[in-house]
Design an enzyme around this catalytic site. Structure first.
Site, PDB file in Angstrom:
ATOM      1  CB  CYS A   2      -9.867  -0.016  12.654  1.00  0.00           C
ATOM      2  SG  CYS A   2      -8.219  -0.714  12.788  1.00  0.00           S
ATOM      3  NE  ARG A  27     -13.533   2.912   9.142  1.00  0.00           N
ATOM      4  CZ  ARG A  27     -13.365   4.202   8.924  1.00  0.00           C
ATOM      5  NH1 ARG A  27     -14.050   4.789   7.960  1.00  0.00           N
ATOM      6  NH2 ARG A  27     -12.533   4.902   9.645  1.00  0.00           N
ATOM      7  CD1 TRP A  74      -5.864  -2.449   6.427  1.00  0.00           C
ATOM      8  CD2 TRP A  74      -4.579  -1.035   7.602  1.00  0.00           C
ATOM      9  NE1 TRP A  74      -4.767  -2.147   5.665  1.00  0.00           N
ATOM     10  CE2 TRP A  74      -3.954  -1.283   6.359  1.00  0.00           C
ATOM     11  CE3 TRP A  74      -3.947  -0.188   8.508  1.00  0.00           C
ATOM     12  CZ2 TRP A  74      -2.748  -0.695   6.003  1.00  0.00           C
ATOM     13  CZ3 TRP A  74      -2.746   0.393   8.158  1.00  0.00           C
ATOM     14  CH2 TRP A  74      -2.163   0.138   6.906  1.00  0.00           C
ATOM     15  CG  ASN A 100     -10.271   3.934  13.290  1.00  0.00           C
ATOM     16  OD1 ASN A 100     -11.071   4.674  12.759  1.00  0.00           O
ATOM     17  ND2 ASN A 100      -9.123   3.670  12.729  1.00  0.00           N
ATOM     18  N   GLY A 101      -7.109   3.875  15.130  1.00  0.00           N
ATOM     19  CA  GLY A 101      -6.125   4.961  15.192  1.00  0.00           C
ATOM     20  C   GLY A 101      -4.780   4.420  15.647  1.00  0.00           C
ATOM     21  CD  GLU A 485      -7.147   6.032 -10.277  1.00  0.00           C
ATOM     22  OE1 GLU A 485      -6.171   6.339  -9.580  1.00  0.00           O
ATOM     23  OE2 GLU A 485      -8.152   5.481  -9.805  1.00  0.00           O
ATOM     24  CE  LYS A 489      -8.345   2.163  -8.540  1.00  0.00           C
ATOM     25  NZ  LYS A 489      -8.482   3.509  -8.141  1.00  0.00           N
ATOM     26  CD  GLU A 492      -6.201   0.489  -5.419  1.00  0.00           C
ATOM     27  OE1 GLU A 492      -6.677   0.707  -4.299  1.00  0.00           O
ATOM     28  OE2 GLU A 492      -6.631   1.034  -6.463  1.00  0.00           O
ATOM     29  CG  HIS A 508      14.023  10.134 -20.803  1.00  0.00           C
ATOM     30  ND1 HIS A 508      15.135  10.701 -21.380  1.00  0.00           N
ATOM     31  CD2 HIS A 508      12.944  10.735 -21.358  1.00  0.00           C
ATOM     32  CE1 HIS A 508      14.730  11.642 -22.238  1.00  0.00           C
ATOM     33  NE2 HIS A 508      13.411  11.672 -22.236  1.00  0.00           N
ATOM     34  CE  LYS A 607     -13.681   3.611  -0.804  1.00  0.00           C
ATOM     35  NZ  LYS A 607     -12.870   3.570  -2.002  1.00  0.00           N
TER      36      LYS A 607
HETATM   37  C1  F6R Z   1      -7.085   3.766  -4.564  1.00  0.00           C
HETATM   38  C2  F6R Z   1      -7.577   4.323  -3.334  1.00  0.00           C
HETATM   39  C3  F6R Z   1      -6.635   5.087  -2.476  1.00  0.00           C
HETATM   40  C4  F6R Z   1      -7.314   6.385  -2.025  1.00  0.00           C
HETATM   41  C5  F6R Z   1      -6.423   7.122  -1.017  1.00  0.00           C
HETATM   42  C6  F6R Z   1      -7.007   8.441  -0.605  1.00  0.00           C
HETATM   43  O1  F6R Z   1      -8.060   3.066  -5.247  1.00  0.00           O
HETATM   44  O2  F6R Z   1      -8.715   4.175  -2.999  1.00  0.00           O
HETATM   45  O3  F6R Z   1      -5.443   5.346  -3.132  1.00  0.00           O
HETATM   46  O4  F6R Z   1      -7.558   7.177  -3.140  1.00  0.00           O
HETATM   47  O5  F6R Z   1      -6.246   6.312   0.120  1.00  0.00           O
HETATM   48  O6  F6R Z   1      -8.237   8.283   0.016  1.00  0.00           O
HETATM   49  P1  F6R Z   1      -9.251   9.477   0.168  1.00  0.00           P
HETATM   50  O7  F6R Z   1      -9.659   9.906  -1.187  1.00  0.00           O
HETATM   51  O8  F6R Z   1     -10.391   8.888   0.953  1.00  0.00           O
HETATM   52  O9  F6R Z   1      -8.547  10.559   0.914  1.00  0.00           O
END
Ligand code: F6R
Length: 612
Positions: A2, A27, A74, A100-101, A485, A489, A492, A508, A607
């Site tokens: 949010c 957000r 969100w 937000n929360g 990673e 990616k 997502e 395995h 994010k």
């Molecule tokens: C993946 C991504 C999330 C963040 C995770 C942690 O692309 O962006 O997996 O890495 O939410 O966020 P931070 O680094 O802001 O604590």
């Protein structure tokens, strides 16, 4: 999660709020809304969907007002819908609030209010808090400020709230605990937001509000108080951020811009710290605690998502160079089990946003148990940066694309410098190797620029493989977290199921998935395990899987086993993840774009995950 924006001053509030919400859409983008107050009263407009959907419905509407608040959501409590969109209005229609929360004790408060005859228009915890405030205000005949203060003492959970009152059209009441709030100070005007991006073009003077603080904001006045009603002196900080950093600068998407920024962001991260010629690494935050870090019986890394993957790479590097045992923990698990944390243990918290709720609470708990907290954070002034005893910023600049890219490589750069510095000081990293690694690290930005030249090749690969229903990503050693990673990616951005695995572990179980239509991405740059990874490629090839391998220049064997190869410049195996991550970011990006998805705002994601 949010985004919230507020404005009070002499300008029209709506355009400032909407622009701010667009900047904060990373957000959350389940719904958007604004509440505007003027002499004629309070008006609330809200809509399910993105900020642009809200704007479309408001064309031609008279939105005149000099004070207002706005929200991009969100969803947590209640599905994304017009009804659950913020701002919410109190039962008497006089107060509007955005939040937000998460209010954890909302059910209990709701029951109390139901008994008092309150009814609810939404499924949200926010509306419960708002009516709880309204009820206190009415019963006590108090000001909104007093009612908020009294209400917040009963709240369990996290919040950043902004409220406007129809009878007080120049005032915004704000409060935070656990969710971020920045106040921008202009001339006869104030701006409020979840981060500085909506504020930056109007003023560089900001106040980061602390937990359990409230702000009473009018065009010419900013009063900061704690929940005990004692005035606090606002600590004004100068923003070190340029507007260009939060705009797309000619790229189609923020994600692509941020991928392409990596030579610069890694360089920014090394600048002023690494002097490869002199063989020095200056990191004042680390120097302050170097004795404790060197002597730490154990290092525990806590993080989430991509930052957790950076932590896994760091585990390998720190154990290799510093000979200190390292554990890497998901912050969400660490905070809820009963972990053994001893005095002297060092916790490294890694976070791009610096606001991830699980990481924040995990380090607060560890701090209480006597651990030293080292924050590796991108967002300057963020909660994790402030809670940490010490740390180092990653200096990657604002990361707006929801999928983390440049923050990951910057985290790796910082963590590598920390490991080299500590290992060399401790004597576990020999001088020659240390000096060589410093030189190799200094070359990474230029090598990252070389890797980016492969963009067109990777775009072609994306076209070729975009319809695959599943992907497997494999790697060993330093490249194992990179495989994780790469898979994250892809999931997502392109909504393709992908799994990352240690290449040897594949035998395995996951090898059962291999068919002639399964693309298997090997992160197989030259390292100590290379021959072993080549054997794993053989095993996939023997089962007719499609092999895409990320290899190092000069490797003549892998291409004979691969359907496609991406060739990277050579570097030390410790540093290779900073390069090998880049083609995987590009592959996910191009597949997402080829499938027609909004890669900057992938579905269901946000994010900054400020809820647990
Ligand atoms: C993946 C991504 C999330 C963040 C995770 C942690 O692309 O962006 O997996 O890495 O939410 O966020 P931070 O680094 O802001 O604590």
């Amino acid at each position: 999660m949010c985004g919230i924006v507020g404005y009070t001053g002499k300008r029209e509030a709506y355009p400032i709020i909407i622009k701010g919400l667009r900047r904060l859409e990373y957000r959350g983008y389940d719904s958007a809304g604004v509440a505007l107050v003027n002499e004629d009263g309070l008006k609330v407009y809200k809509k399910k969907g993105k900020v642009a959907d809200l704007e479309d419905t408001l064309v031609g509407v008279n939105l005149h007002s000099h004070t207002g608040i706005g929200h991009t959501r969100w969803a947590t409590h209640g599905e994304p819908s017009d009804r659950n969109a913020h701002p919410h209005t109190s039962q008497n229609g006089e107060i509007a609030m955005i939040h937000n929360g998460i209010i954890e004790n909302y059910a209990q408060l709701k029951n109390e209010l139901l008994k008092k005859g309150y009814t609810f228009k939404s499924d949200t915890d926010t509306e419960v808090l708002l009516n709880f405030i309204e009820n206190i205000k009415t019963n006590n005949n108090s000001t909104l400020e007093e009612a908020v203060r009294i209400a917040l003492r009963r709240i369990v959970g996290a919040y950043c709230i902004l409220l406007v009152d129809k009878h007080d059209p120049e005032t915004i009441i704000a409060a935070r605990k656990g969710s971020p709030l920045v106040i921008g100070i202009g001339k006869g005007e104030h701006f409020l937001a979840s981060d500085a991006s909506p504020i930056i073009e109007y003023t560089k003077e900001v106040v980061y509000v602390n937990d359990y603080e409230m702000a009473i904001i009018r065009p010419d006045e900013l009063i900061l108080k704690n929940l005990g009603n004692e005035k606090q002196t606002p600590f004004i900080t100068k923003l070190d951020m340029e507007l260009a950093a939060i705009e797309k600068g000619g790229y189609d998407h923020f994600m692509l811009k941020e991928i392409f920024e990596q030579p610069t962001t890694i360089q920014d991260c090394l600048r002023g710290r690494l002097d490869a010629e002199a063989g020095t690494i200056i990191m004042s935050g680390i120097e302050k605690y170097i004795g404790q870090i060197m002597d730490a019986p154990r290092i525990i890394i806590v993080a989430c998502g991509t930052s957790w993957h950076a932590g896994l790479v760091a585990e390998y590097i720190i154990e290799e160079t510093c000979r200190i045992p390292v554990e890497v923990e998901y912050a969400s698990e660490f905070r809820y089990r009963n972990p053994v944390v001893n005095k002297g243990d060092v916790i490294i918290a890694i976070s791009q946003s610096g606001e991830t709720a699980d990481t924040l609470v995990a380090i607060e708990k560890a701090k209480e148990q006597g651990a030293i907290i080292v924050g590796i954070v991108n967002a300057v002034g963020s909660s994790i940066a402030r809670v940490s005893h010490t740390g180092a910023y990653t200096h990657a600049g604002p990361e707006i694309g929801v999928a983390s890219t440049k923050a990951f490589t910057a985290q790796l750069a910082v963590l590598t410098m920390v490991a080299l510095k500590v290992g060399y000081a401790k004597g576990t990293l020999e001088k020659d190797r240390y000096l060589q690694l410093c030189k190799d690290l200094a070359e990474i930005p230029a090598k990252a620029a070389e890797v980016l030249k492969l963009d067109n090749q990777i775009k072609t690969l994306a076209e070729k493989y975009k319809d695959a229903p599943d992907f497997l990503y494999l790697g060993r050693g330093y490249n194992f977290p990179v495989a994780l990673e790469g898979a994250l990616k892809l999931k997502e951005i392109s909504y393709i199921h992908a799994e990352g695995y240690p290449a040897a572990e594949m035998k395995h179980g996951p090898i059962a998935l291999v068919t002639e239509v399964l693309p298997v991405v090997f992160v197989a740059t030259k390292d100590n395990y290379h021959a072993k990874v080549v054997s794993n490629m053989q095993e996939i090839k023997a089962r007719k899987g499609k092999v895409i391998s990320i290899i190092t220049e000069g490797d003549t064997v892998s291409p004979t086993l691969s359907d496609d190869v991406i060739i990277l410049p050579p570097t030390d195996e410790i540093l290779a993840p900073m390069l090998s991550a880049i083609p995987l970011q590009l592959l996910a990006y191009h597949i997402g774009v080829a499938k027609g998805y909004d890669v900057d705002k992938p579905r269901n994601l946000a994010k900054s995950v400020t809820v647990e």
